[in-house]
Design a protein around this motif. Structure first.
Motif, PDB file in Angstrom:
ATOM      1  N   PHE A  87      -0.424   2.129   2.572  1.00 28.34           N
ATOM      2  CA  PHE A  87       0.811   1.360   2.552  1.00 28.34           C
ATOM      3  C   PHE A  87       1.831   2.079   1.687  1.00 28.34           C
ATOM      4  CE2 PHE A  87      -2.525  -1.678   3.378  1.00 28.34           C
ATOM      5  CZ  PHE A  87      -1.979  -2.548   4.302  1.00 28.34           C
ATOM      6  N   GLU A  88       3.000   2.333   2.230  1.00 23.90           N
ATOM      7  CA  GLU A  88       4.104   2.883   1.454  1.00 23.90           C
ATOM      8  C   GLU A  88       5.142   1.779   1.320  1.00 23.90           C
ATOM      9  OE1 GLU A  88       5.532   6.721   2.879  1.00 23.90           O
ATOM     10  OE2 GLU A  88       3.616   6.943   3.921  1.00 23.90           O
ATOM     11  N   GLY A  89       5.765   1.702   0.162  1.00 23.66           N
ATOM     12  CA  GLY A  89       6.782   0.677  -0.031  1.00 23.66           C
ATOM     13  C   GLY A  89       7.277   0.652  -1.460  1.00 23.66           C
ATOM     14  N   ASN A  90       7.936  -0.447  -1.808  1.00 32.21           N
ATOM     15  CA  ASN A  90       8.514  -0.600  -3.141  1.00 32.21           C
ATOM     16  C   ASN A  90       7.759  -1.647  -3.941  1.00 32.21           C
ATOM     17  OD1 ASN A  90      10.671   1.273  -2.922  1.00 32.21           O
ATOM     18  ND2 ASN A  90      11.745  -0.181  -1.617  1.00 32.21           N
ATOM     19  N   LEU A  91       7.357  -1.256  -5.147  1.00 33.10           N
ATOM     20  CA  LEU A  91       6.700  -2.161  -6.084  1.00 33.10           C
ATOM     21  C   LEU A  91       7.735  -2.619  -7.093  1.00 33.10           C
ATOM     22  CD1 LEU A  91       4.091  -3.438  -7.264  1.00 33.10           C
ATOM     23  CD2 LEU A  91       3.854  -1.340  -8.637  1.00 33.10           C
TER      24      LEU A  91
END
Length: 103
Positions: free
Chosen positions: A48-52
């Motif tokens: 999963f790639e994304g913003n934390l």
């Protein structure tokens, strides 16, 4: 969403340090969120790639997830799955730089 107030670090004093205002500040920031932008399937899991968002700071991260059936469940029973998520991040990028000598 991740409930940060449930963060554990192995033993009591270390857990207290991780939850403290100097590190994760879980009293003021009880939740972290992850908004995915891309999912890539891989074997028994996915990337999963994304913003934390942690302590109000947003940074891009990559998380690896492995999916398992619940222990003791029948081979074909997919009604309850366990998701094990791992990833690396630099806590300093999220303003969680305190107590460096402890954690």
């Amino acid at each position: 969403m991740f409930h940060m107030t449930g963060t554990h670090a192995g033993f009591g004093k270390l857990t207290e340090a991780v939850r403290s205002e100097a590190v994760l500040s879980t009293t003021q920031n009880p939740r972290a969120t992850f908004e995915r932008s891309r999912v890539t399937r891989s074997g028994i899991g996915a990337t999963f790639e994304g913003n934390l968002t942690l302590q109000g700071v947003v940074r891009p991260v990559t998380l690896d997830a492995r999916i398992y059936r619940e222990r003791g469940s029948d081979m074909g029973d997919l009604s309850t799955l366990v998701l094990h998520i791992t990833g690396d991040l630099d806590r300093n990028e999220f303003g969680a730089s305190g107590d460096a000598n402890l954690v």
